[in-house]
Design a protein around this motif. Structure first.
Motif, PDB file in Angstrom:
ATOM      1  N   ARG A  25       0.717  -1.288   0.114  1.00 29.43           N
ATOM      2  CA  ARG A  25       0.152  -0.022   0.001  1.00 29.43           C
ATOM      3  C   ARG A  25       0.597   1.329   0.039  1.00 29.43           C
ATOM      4  N   ARG A  26       1.939   1.358   1.336  1.00 25.99           N
ATOM      5  CA  ARG A  26       2.699   2.942   1.461  1.00 25.99           C
ATOM      6  C   ARG A  26       3.623   3.164  -0.783  1.00 25.99           C
ATOM      7  N   ALA A  27       3.979   2.046  -0.626  1.00 24.83           N
ATOM      8  CA  ALA A  27       5.075   2.108  -2.384  1.00 24.83           C
ATOM      9  C   ALA A  27       4.253   1.925  -3.049  1.00 24.83           C
ATOM     10  N   GLY A  28       2.779   1.584  -3.222  1.00 22.29           N
ATOM     11  CA  GLY A  28       1.971   1.741  -4.448  1.00 22.29           C
ATOM     12  C   GLY A  28       1.407   3.267  -4.253  1.00 22.29           C
ATOM     13  N   HIS A  29       1.202   4.047  -2.968  1.00 17.38           N
ATOM     14  CA  HIS A  29       0.691   5.098  -3.559  1.00 17.38           C
ATOM     15  C   HIS A  29       1.915   6.216  -3.429  1.00 17.38           C
ATOM     16  N   ALA A  30       3.111   5.361  -3.372  1.00 22.24           N
ATOM     17  CA  ALA A  30       4.461   6.361  -3.240  1.00 22.24           C
ATOM     18  C   ALA A  30       3.877   6.139  -4.613  1.00 22.24           C
ATOM     19  N   MET A  31       4.337   5.169  -5.508  1.00 22.39           N
ATOM     20  CA  MET A  31       4.703   4.850  -6.958  1.00 22.39           C
ATOM     21  C   MET A  31       3.452   6.147  -7.861  1.00 22.39           C
ATOM     22  N   VAL A  32       1.833   5.813  -7.512  1.00 21.42           N
ATOM     23  CA  VAL A  32       1.112   6.782  -7.990  1.00 21.42           C
ATOM     24  C   VAL A  32       1.333   8.354  -8.303  1.00 21.42           C
ATOM     25  N   ASP A  33       1.757   8.701  -6.762  1.00 18.05           N
ATOM     26  CA  ASP A  33       2.181   9.992  -6.579  1.00 18.05           C
ATOM     27  C   ASP A  33       3.211   9.696  -7.322  1.00 18.05           C
ATOM     28  N   TRP A  34       4.207   8.966  -7.826  1.00 20.85           N
ATOM     29  CA  TRP A  34       5.626   9.412  -8.639  1.00 20.85           C
ATOM     30  C   TRP A  34       5.320  10.026  -9.886  1.00 20.85           C
ATOM     31  N   ILE A  35       3.873   9.317 -10.061  1.00 17.06           N
ATOM     32  CA  ILE A  35       3.434   9.273 -11.657  1.00 17.06           C
ATOM     33  C   ILE A  35       2.326  10.386 -11.794  1.00 17.06           C
ATOM     34  N   ALA A  36       1.798  10.341 -11.321  1.00 20.51           N
ATOM     35  CA  ALA A  36       1.419  11.397 -11.230  1.00 20.51           C
ATOM     36  C   ALA A  36       2.071  12.940 -10.889  1.00 20.51           C
ATOM     37  N   ALA A  37       3.204  13.786 -10.643  1.00 23.48           N
ATOM     38  CA  ALA A  37       4.015  14.493 -10.471  1.00 23.48           C
ATOM     39  C   ALA A  37       4.644  13.950 -11.892  1.00 23.48           C
ATOM     40  N   TYR A  38       5.104  13.414 -11.485  1.00 19.53           N
ATOM     41  CA  TYR A  38       5.600  12.889 -13.704  1.00 19.53           C
ATOM     42  C   TYR A  38       5.052  13.385 -14.773  1.00 19.53           C
ATOM     43  N   LEU A  39       4.046  13.206 -14.585  1.00 19.76           N
ATOM     44  CA  LEU A  39       2.973  14.004 -16.333  1.00 19.76           C
ATOM     45  C   LEU A  39       2.882  15.462 -15.721  1.00 19.76           C
ATOM     46  N   GLU A  40       2.841  15.695 -13.985  1.00 18.82           N
ATOM     47  CA  GLU A  40       2.790  16.831 -14.397  1.00 18.82           C
ATOM     48  C   GLU A  40       4.034  18.069 -14.937  1.00 18.82           C
ATOM     49  N   ARG A  41       4.563  17.414 -14.935  1.00 18.75           N
ATOM     50  CA  ARG A  41       5.871  18.388 -14.894  1.00 18.75           C
ATOM     51  C   ARG A  41       7.168  17.659 -16.478  1.00 18.75           C
ATOM     52  N   VAL A  42       6.270  16.584 -17.117  1.00 24.07           N
ATOM     53  CA  VAL A  42       7.055  15.826 -18.183  1.00 24.07           C
ATOM     54  C   VAL A  42       7.390  16.627 -19.472  1.00 24.07           C
ATOM     55  N   GLU A  43       6.133  18.099 -19.123  1.00 25.05           N
ATOM     56  CA  GLU A  43       6.516  18.819 -20.299  1.00 25.05           C
ATOM     57  C   GLU A  43       7.769  20.210 -20.267  1.00 25.05           C
ATOM     58  N   THR A  44       8.230  20.509 -18.991  1.00 21.91           N
ATOM     59  CA  THR A  44       9.786  20.416 -18.980  1.00 21.91           C
ATOM     60  C   THR A  44      10.363  20.085 -18.648  1.00 21.91           C
ATOM     61  N   LEU A  45      10.874  18.958 -19.455  1.00 18.77           N
ATOM     62  CA  LEU A  45      11.967  17.410 -19.352  1.00 18.77           C
ATOM     63  C   LEU A  45      12.456  17.778 -21.021  1.00 18.77           C
ATOM     64  N   PRO A  46      14.250  17.568 -21.224  1.00 17.59           N
ATOM     65  CA  PRO A  46      14.179  17.242 -22.252  1.00 17.59           C
ATOM     66  C   PRO A  46      13.518  16.060 -23.030  1.00 17.59           C
ATOM     67  N   VAL A  47      13.000  16.768 -24.532  1.00 23.10           N
ATOM     68  CA  VAL A  47      11.600  15.457 -25.330  1.00 23.10           C
ATOM     69  C   VAL A  47      12.422  14.473 -25.343  1.00 23.10           C
ATOM     70  N   LEU A  48      13.546  14.314 -26.187  1.00 23.66           N
ATOM     71  CA  LEU A  48      14.491  13.277 -26.526  1.00 23.66           C
ATOM     72  C   LEU A  48      15.138  12.895 -25.635  1.00 23.66           C
ATOM     73  N   SER A  49      15.560  11.954 -25.863  1.00 21.23           N
ATOM     74  CA  SER A  49      17.265  11.091 -24.462  1.00 21.23           C
ATOM     75  C   SER A  49      17.939  11.460 -24.936  1.00 21.23           C
ATOM     76  N   ARG A  50      19.238  12.026 -23.998  1.00 20.52           N
ATOM     77  CA  ARG A  50      20.358  12.720 -24.823  1.00 20.52           C
ATOM     78  C   ARG A  50      20.949  11.332 -24.438  1.00 20.52           C
ATOM     79  N   VAL A  51      20.562  10.379 -23.972  1.00 22.56           N
ATOM     80  CA  VAL A  51      22.158   9.586 -23.599  1.00 22.56           C
ATOM     81  C   VAL A  51      22.315   8.817 -24.357  1.00 22.56           C
ATOM     82  N   LYS A  52      23.726   7.812 -24.530  1.00 22.82           N
ATOM     83  CA  LYS A  52      24.644   7.701 -25.836  1.00 22.82           C
ATOM     84  C   LYS A  52      24.312   5.798 -25.354  1.00 22.82           C
ATOM     85  N   PRO A  53      24.592   5.418 -26.007  1.00 23.46           N
ATOM     86  CA  PRO A  53      24.589   3.401 -26.065  1.00 23.46           C
ATOM     87  C   PRO A  53      25.762   3.413 -24.902  1.00 23.46           C
TER      88      PRO A  53
END
Ligand SMILES: *Cc1c(COP(=O)(O)O)cnc(C)c1O
Length: 489
Positions: free
Chosen positions: A24-52
């Motif tokens: 329950r605790r981890a699940g609630h934290a995971m849902v909170d994490w996803i909700a926060a991610y979706l709120e801020r995703v537009e501020t993140l660089p869209v295309l990943s910049r990592v190298k192989p």
């Protein structure tokens, strides 16, 4: 002898699991994490910049021998995974076709995982089958598809992982029909027929792949010329079939596309269907992204002629707010599909199957096992309602129309293909190299992400608008960015 230290006691099997409270605790934290991610995703660089190799080198070389707490996993999501993500749920993502998602769909997927049922047979979880059949019958009406695709007629729908799998299944049933069942029984080589399939030059690559998987041979796929709008030329199809018949080959299958991947071209399904009916060829219609548009009556003409098709598929996981994976596959003659794919071992025999009164979806696709994917589709339809979905499709198409008008108003640019729906195909008036460099600058900014195609031999930029939370300001910002990057050309 000292007493045994209770802290080194070997854990009992029950102690190894996550407790309900931890879950329950981890699940609630995971849902909170996803909700926060979706709120801020537009501020993140869209295309990943990592190298192989960057992501792997941040991971330990050995797996943990002992339990690690949830908080540590989550830290690594931020530290290791996030930089390696291209943000498909960003409203600044305009590449490929969308893979949009939504709250109700995420919850449906979570519930499917939580129930953990295996719906291979009706008997292994009747609700998994019946909810799916029912929701897919709803969708027939929602998209204005022919009644012959309903489970209450001789047809029916099934959820597949992807359009690629649907196309493969269509090809297999068509192969069986063309060989009178002999290709399954004796193998293709014994059939004495060289089967030939047809699609346009713009058809998705999954058909060529399906020809290989089905053992039909990629060379036996004819790619038919397209017209100025990149739609299949029915006259050329007719000629190709005649040529192959004269050469002693056996035409058996045509794939028409509603909304090609490169430019969203819409093949003339009615004209193609009339040829298929006259020639007794299987017609499969691939509407992977664009099928969703038919939710709106004003866009339903894209389905003109679909009643002539033997099979049809579209992807709610592209443009209908359902998380990947969810492709919907309809056939007009379910008995033919089931005959092609069924094998009944003793350990799967059961009274419900024997009664013939139920659907066993294992016979409708390649895998045996299947998740309860209908939940996410059902939840999405219930959350938005048909009217909500229609409003969002209209919103996306209107944004694409606005973007197209801005491109037309800047004479450095040209529109290179008609825009039936939510994809704008455009380019700088200039060389392919200049366009390629422009796209690289746009994507390197991190502010938006577009992808490209080639139409003829021209390098073309694609503005694909179908993100769940896309608003006019995102499309406007992307256009301003493209103009700014073009000025530096
Ligand atoms: C995206 C697409 C496909 C392949 O989709 P998958 O579901 O990933 O297999 C097939 N056909 C068309 C027209 C597409 O746009």
């Amino acid at each position: 002898m000292p007493p045994p230290d209770p802290s080194v006691r070997r854990p009992s099997p029950a102690d190894l699991h996550m407790t309900s409270d931890e879950f329950r605790r981890a699940g609630h934290a995971m849902v909170d994490w996803i909700a926060a991610y979706l709120e801020r995703v537009e501020t993140l660089p869209v295309l990943s910049r990592v190298k192989p190799g960057d992501v792997r080198s941040a991971l330990p070389s050995e797996p943990p021998a002992k339990r690690e707490p949830f908080e540590r996993w989550l830290e690594d999501i931020d530290r290791v995974v996030m930089p390696g993500l291209t943000h498909w749920q960003s409203p600044n993502f305009f590449a490929y076709f969308p893979a949009n998602a939504s709250g109700p769909s995420i919850l449906g997927d979570l519930l499917s995982a939580g129930l953990g049922v295996q719906g291979m047979l009706w008997a292994t979880s009747p609700a998994c089958t019946e909810v799916e059949t029912h929701v897919l019958d709803w969708l027939v009406g929602m998209l204005g598809l022919p009644d012959r695709f309903r489970s209450t007629s001789h047809g029916g729908g099934v959820i597949q992982d992807t359009a690629s799998s649907s196309t493969l299944c269509a090809l297999l049933v068509a192969r069986e029909r063309a060989t009178g069942g002999a290709s399954n029984d004796d193998g293709l080589a014994a059939c004495n027929a060289r089967l030939v399939a047809y699609a346009s030059t713009q058809t998705h690559s999954s058909l060529a792949k399906a020809m290989k998987i089905a053992g039909l041979g990629e060379r036996n796929l004819r790619l038919i010329d397209v017209d100025q709008a990149y739609a299949m030329r029915a006259d050329r199809l007719r000629e190709a079939i005649a040529r192959d018949r004269t050469a002693g080959l056996t035409p058996f299958f045509v794939c028409a596309t509603i909304g090609t991947t490169s430019s969203n071209a819409i093949d003339p399904v009615r004209a193609i269907g009339e040829i298929c009916n006259a020639e007794k060829l299987w017609l499969h219609v691939d509407a992977a992204m664009s099928g969703t548009a038919a939710l709106c009556p004003e866009f339903r003409p894209i389905h003109d002629g679909v009643e002539l098709a033997d099979s049809y598929c579209f992807n709610p996981h592209k443009w209908m707010f359902v998380n990947f994976d969810c492709d919907v596959f309809y056939v007009a003659d379910r008995a033919a599909l089931i005959r092609t794919l069924t094998v009944l071992p003793e350990y799967l025999r059961n009274a419900a199957t024997a009664s013939g009164a139920v659907f066993d979806y294992r016979d409708w696709h390649v895998p045996l096992g299947r998740r309860f994917r209908a939940l996410k589709l059902w939840f999405v339809i219930r959350h938005y309602g048909v009217e909500g979905l229609q409003a969002l499709v209209r919103h996306h198409v209107a944004l694409a129309a606005a973007f197209e008008s801005w491109v037309r108003a800047d004479d450095r640019f040209e529109i290179v293909a008609p825009r039936p729906l939510n994809l704008v195909s455009f380019r700088l008036r200039g060389s392919n190299e200049e366009n390629e460099a422009l796209l690289a600058r746009v994507n390197a900014s991190g502010e938006a992400y577009l992808s490209h195609t080639k139409l003829g031999d021209r390098y073309v930029l694609r503005m694909s608008i179908g993100q769940t939370r896309v608003e006019e300001r995102h499309v406007k910002a992307a256009w301003t960015l493209i103009q700014r990057c073009a000025s530096r050309a």
